[in-house]
Design an enzyme around this catalytic site. Structure first.
Site, PDB file in Angstrom:
ATOM      1  NE  ARG A  44      -4.084  -1.532  -0.108  1.00  0.00           N
ATOM      2  CZ  ARG A  44      -5.186  -1.748   0.603  1.00  0.00           C
ATOM      3  NH1 ARG A  44      -5.504  -0.955   1.568  1.00  0.00           N
ATOM      4  NH2 ARG A  44      -5.966  -2.749   0.302  1.00  0.00           N
ATOM      5  NE  ARG A  48      -7.313   5.289   2.030  1.00  0.00           N
ATOM      6  CZ  ARG A  48      -8.152   4.720   2.860  1.00  0.00           C
ATOM      7  NH1 ARG A  48      -9.290   5.292   3.137  1.00  0.00           N
ATOM      8  NH2 ARG A  48      -7.855   3.568   3.418  1.00  0.00           N
ATOM      9  NE  ARG A  57      -9.343   7.397  -6.572  1.00  0.00           N
ATOM     10  CZ  ARG A  57      -9.772   6.788  -5.495  1.00  0.00           C
ATOM     11  NH1 ARG A  57      -8.963   6.039  -4.773  1.00  0.00           N
ATOM     12  NH2 ARG A  57     -11.022   6.891  -5.107  1.00  0.00           N
ATOM     13  CG  ASP A  93      -8.605  -3.646  -4.701  1.00  0.00           C
ATOM     14  OD1 ASP A  93      -8.119  -2.968  -3.785  1.00  0.00           O
ATOM     15  OD2 ASP A  93      -9.360  -4.629  -4.495  1.00  0.00           O
ATOM     16  CE1 TYR A 168     -12.996  -7.534   1.314  1.00  0.00           C
ATOM     17  CE2 TYR A 168     -11.258  -8.952   0.479  1.00  0.00           C
ATOM     18  CZ  TYR A 168     -11.668  -7.906   1.285  1.00  0.00           C
ATOM     19  OH  TYR A 168     -10.761  -7.246   2.070  1.00  0.00           O
TER      20      TYR A 168
HETATM   21  C1  LIG Z   1      -7.554  -7.271   0.950  1.00  0.00           C
HETATM   22  C2  LIG Z   1      -7.057  -6.421  -0.197  1.00  0.00           C
HETATM   23  C3  LIG Z   1      -7.831  -5.497  -0.954  1.00  0.00           C
HETATM   24  N1  LIG Z   1      -6.988  -4.933  -1.892  1.00  0.00           N
HETATM   25  C4  LIG Z   1      -5.717  -5.445  -1.765  1.00  0.00           C
HETATM   26  C5  LIG Z   1      -5.762  -6.398  -0.725  1.00  0.00           C
HETATM   27  C6  LIG Z   1      -4.602  -7.252  -0.316  1.00  0.00           C
HETATM   28  C7  LIG Z   1      -3.644  -6.478   0.509  1.00  0.00           C
HETATM   29  C8  LIG Z   1      -4.110  -6.224   1.924  1.00  0.00           C
HETATM   30  O1  LIG Z   1      -4.314  -7.183   2.657  1.00  0.00           O
HETATM   31  O2  LIG Z   1      -4.232  -5.046   2.266  1.00  0.00           O
HETATM   32  C9  LIG Z   1      -4.543  -5.182  -2.577  1.00  0.00           C
HETATM   33  C10 LIG Z   1      -4.261  -3.798  -2.997  1.00  0.00           C
HETATM   34  N2  LIG Z   1      -5.100  -2.727  -3.042  1.00  0.00           N
HETATM   35  C11 LIG Z   1      -4.455  -1.638  -3.531  1.00  0.00           C
HETATM   36  C12 LIG Z   1      -3.146  -2.043  -3.913  1.00  0.00           C
HETATM   37  C13 LIG Z   1      -2.237  -1.105  -4.668  1.00  0.00           C
HETATM   38  C14 LIG Z   1      -0.818  -1.249  -4.613  1.00  0.00           C
HETATM   39  C15 LIG Z   1      -0.196  -0.860  -3.298  1.00  0.00           C
HETATM   40  O3  LIG Z   1       0.142   0.325  -3.116  1.00  0.00           O
HETATM   41  O4  LIG Z   1       0.056  -1.765  -2.472  1.00  0.00           O
HETATM   42  C16 LIG Z   1      -3.010  -3.379  -3.540  1.00  0.00           C
HETATM   43  C17 LIG Z   1      -1.799  -4.296  -3.676  1.00  0.00           C
HETATM   44  C18 LIG Z   1      -4.976  -0.290  -3.712  1.00  0.00           C
HETATM   45  C19 LIG Z   1      -6.105   0.144  -2.871  1.00  0.00           C
HETATM   46  N3  LIG Z   1      -7.227  -0.563  -2.555  1.00  0.00           N
HETATM   47  C20 LIG Z   1      -8.073   0.226  -1.817  1.00  0.00           C
HETATM   48  C21 LIG Z   1      -7.480   1.495  -1.641  1.00  0.00           C
HETATM   49  C22 LIG Z   1      -8.107   2.670  -0.895  1.00  0.00           C
HETATM   50  C23 LIG Z   1      -9.161   3.270  -1.792  1.00  0.00           C
HETATM   51  C24 LIG Z   1      -9.058   4.764  -1.912  1.00  0.00           C
HETATM   52  O5  LIG Z   1      -7.951   5.330  -2.015  1.00  0.00           O
HETATM   53  O6  LIG Z   1     -10.143   5.359  -2.002  1.00  0.00           O
HETATM   54  C25 LIG Z   1      -6.256   1.463  -2.309  1.00  0.00           C
HETATM   55  C26 LIG Z   1      -5.263   2.575  -2.480  1.00  0.00           C
HETATM   56  C27 LIG Z   1      -9.421  -0.185  -1.342  1.00  0.00           C
HETATM   57  C28 LIG Z   1      -9.452  -1.503  -0.703  1.00  0.00           C
HETATM   58  N4  LIG Z   1      -9.394  -2.715  -1.368  1.00  0.00           N
HETATM   59  C29 LIG Z   1      -9.419  -3.733  -0.444  1.00  0.00           C
HETATM   60  C30 LIG Z   1      -9.472  -3.152   0.849  1.00  0.00           C
HETATM   61  C31 LIG Z   1      -9.528  -3.916   2.143  1.00  0.00           C
HETATM   62  C32 LIG Z   1      -9.478  -1.760   0.677  1.00  0.00           C
HETATM   63  C33 LIG Z   1      -9.372  -0.684   1.740  1.00  0.00           C
HETATM   64  C34 LIG Z   1     -10.635  -0.007   2.106  1.00  0.00           C
HETATM   65  C35 LIG Z   1     -10.313   1.348   2.689  1.00  0.00           C
HETATM   66  O7  LIG Z   1      -9.719   1.410   3.771  1.00  0.00           O
HETATM   67  O8  LIG Z   1     -10.631   2.337   2.019  1.00  0.00           O
HETATM   68  C36 LIG Z   1      -9.276  -5.172  -0.800  1.00  0.00           C
END
Ligand SMILES: Cc1c2[nH]c(c1CCC(=O)O)Cc1[nH]c(c(CCC(=O)O)c1C)Cc1[nH]c(c(CCC(=O)O)c1C)Cc1[nH]c(c(C)c1CCC(=O)O)C2
Length: 370
Positions: A44, A48, A57, A93, A168
């Site tokens: 990540r 954010r 974004r 994602d 999910y």
């Molecule tokens: C479980 C999982 C997800 N997504 C992902 C996982 C596995 C990694 C982990 O365990 O954290 C993987 C993921 N998601 C995202 C990346 C981008 C690359 C990186 O910087 O690591 C990666 C590798 C961007 C994202 N994926 C997400 C965001 C935030 C969305 C935003 O910026 O509005 C980002 C940057 C959304 C997302 N997508 C998911 C979650 C739990 C969330 C967070 C919800 C929140 O707190 O807003 C599912």
């Protein structure tokens, strides 16, 4: 973007008889080869915690952003420019392959993926649309653009592992206990296996698209696998994760395999076919190295919450992780899970500098295991 490779480094052959000084430290650490310094990146890292990410974004939904090659390229590059990390990870994602295939999923800010019609029966499993590789052209465009921009810095491609994606789809959104998921796994073993088979096929398609367009390594995220017992993981999940990794065939890229709370599963996570096992902060890396064995490298495992503490604590914990990481065949420094949104980006930059300083070997490469 980085210094030219140091010709004085003696790099051992990666394929019989062909030493290649061009191989990045991330790939060398993943293979247990000597490195010039411990490579660092952050799960990540794109997201954010960065004001420039929030600015870019603004007004664009998460899933729309993930499907816009220019936005993906720019967001992926932001943390590389700012922190000097040793790898980029594609901005995408884990649910994207499902979304592209046509499953109705939204990513809600601060919540995570939400599924309109959760999977609750064999019929629901059979109704899931397959992922046509042709629909990933936008992703391959982004990867090609990134590889051109990144030069020698490796791009990590990724996918969600079948179990974590299944949580999910079955729960309909994020959940803590994953009780519905486990109930489905126990009550409907055939539907379960069919669901995970399908998810493995689409995850493999997603990974192949990224590697074929130029990604240098891949990470399979099985974030929630730690909720399972070792026996259930071994029998009902591992074969499907292995199928994803096997789906890469002879593509010569390191495979990183990660989950949270997987202390009891570490050897199995390795057995599923990883070159590198990702470890969260619960198990120290020297102990993780014992559990995983000498045939695999480790990635991790600073507690992301440490980055919210004072500088003295950050430095002490970084040093501890670096020291404990020396027990591993190879070590890729990372957090034990993703960067928390409230993290000060300057602290991330500092961690990169500190790890590099602590592990730099001006006199030549080191072998982490001694
Ligand atoms: C479980 C999982 C997800 N997504 C992902 C996982 C596995 C990694 C982990 O365990 O954290 C993987 C993921 N998601 C995202 C990346 C981008 C690359 C990186 O910087 O690591 C990666 C590798 C961007 C994202 N994926 C997400 C965001 C935030 C969305 C935003 O910026 O509005 C980002 C940057 C959304 C997302 N997508 C998911 C979650 C739990 C969330 C967070 C919800 C929140 O707190 O807003 C599912």
């Amino acid at each position: 973007m980085t210094a030219a490779p140091d010709p004085a480094r003696s790099v051992p052959p990666t394929t019989a008889g062909t030493p290649d000084p061009e191989i990045p430290d991330l790939v060398r650490a993943a293979r247990g080869l000597p490195v010039s310094r411990t490579p660092v990146w952050f799960m990540r890292q794109a997201g954010r915690s960065l004001p420039e990410y929030r600015a870019l974004r603004a007004g664009t939904g998460m899933l729309a952003a993930c499907q816009d090659p220019d936005l993906v390229t720019e967001i992926t590059l932001q943390p590389v420019r700012r922190h000097g990390v040793d790898a980029a990870i594609l901005f995408s994602d884990i649910v994207l392959p499902l979304v592209v295939a046509g499953v109705d999923i939204d990513i809600k800010a601060g919540v995570g993926p939400v599924v309109a019609s959760p999977v609750r029966s064999v019929a629901d499993v059979d109704a899931l649309p397959p992922l046509e590789p042709e629909r990933l052209a936008f992703l391959q465009t982004a990867v090609r653009q990134l590889v051109a921009e990144l030069g020698p810095i490796p791009l990590i491609g990724f996918a969600g592992a079948p179990f974590t994606l299944a949580t999910y789809l079955i729960e309909g959104g994020p959940s803590k206990e994953h009780a519905r998921t486990k109930a489905f796994m126990y009550a409907e073993p055939e539907a379960w296996s069919r669901l995970l088979d399908r998810l493995a096929v689409s995850a493999a398609t997603f990974l192949r698209a990224q590697v074929d367009a130029g990604a240098s390594a891949v990470q399979l995220f099985d974030s929630w696998a730690g909720v399972l017992s070792a026996v259930d993981y071994a029998e009902r999940v591992l074969p499907h994760s292995r199928a994803v990794i096997d789906g890469l065939g002879d593509r010569d890229v390191p495979r990183i395999h990660f989950g949270v709370g997987t202390g009891e599963l570490l050897p199995l996570i390795g057995d599923a076919g990883a070159d590198v096992v990702g470890v969260d902060w619960r198990v120290p890396l020297d102990e993780a190295a014992r559990r995983v064995g000498p045939a695999r490298s480790l990635q991790g495992n600073l507690d992301p919450a440490v980055l919210l503490a004072d500088r003295g604590t950050v430095d002490r914990e970084v040093r501890r992780v670096v020291e404990q990481g020396r027990a591993a065949r190879g070590h890729i420094f990372n957090l034990g899970h993703g960067v928390l949104p409230e993290t000060d980006p300057d602290v991330l930059t500092h961690v990169v500098e500190l790890v590099h300083e602590l592990t730099a070997t001006p006199a030549g490469p080191t072998t982490p295991a001694g």
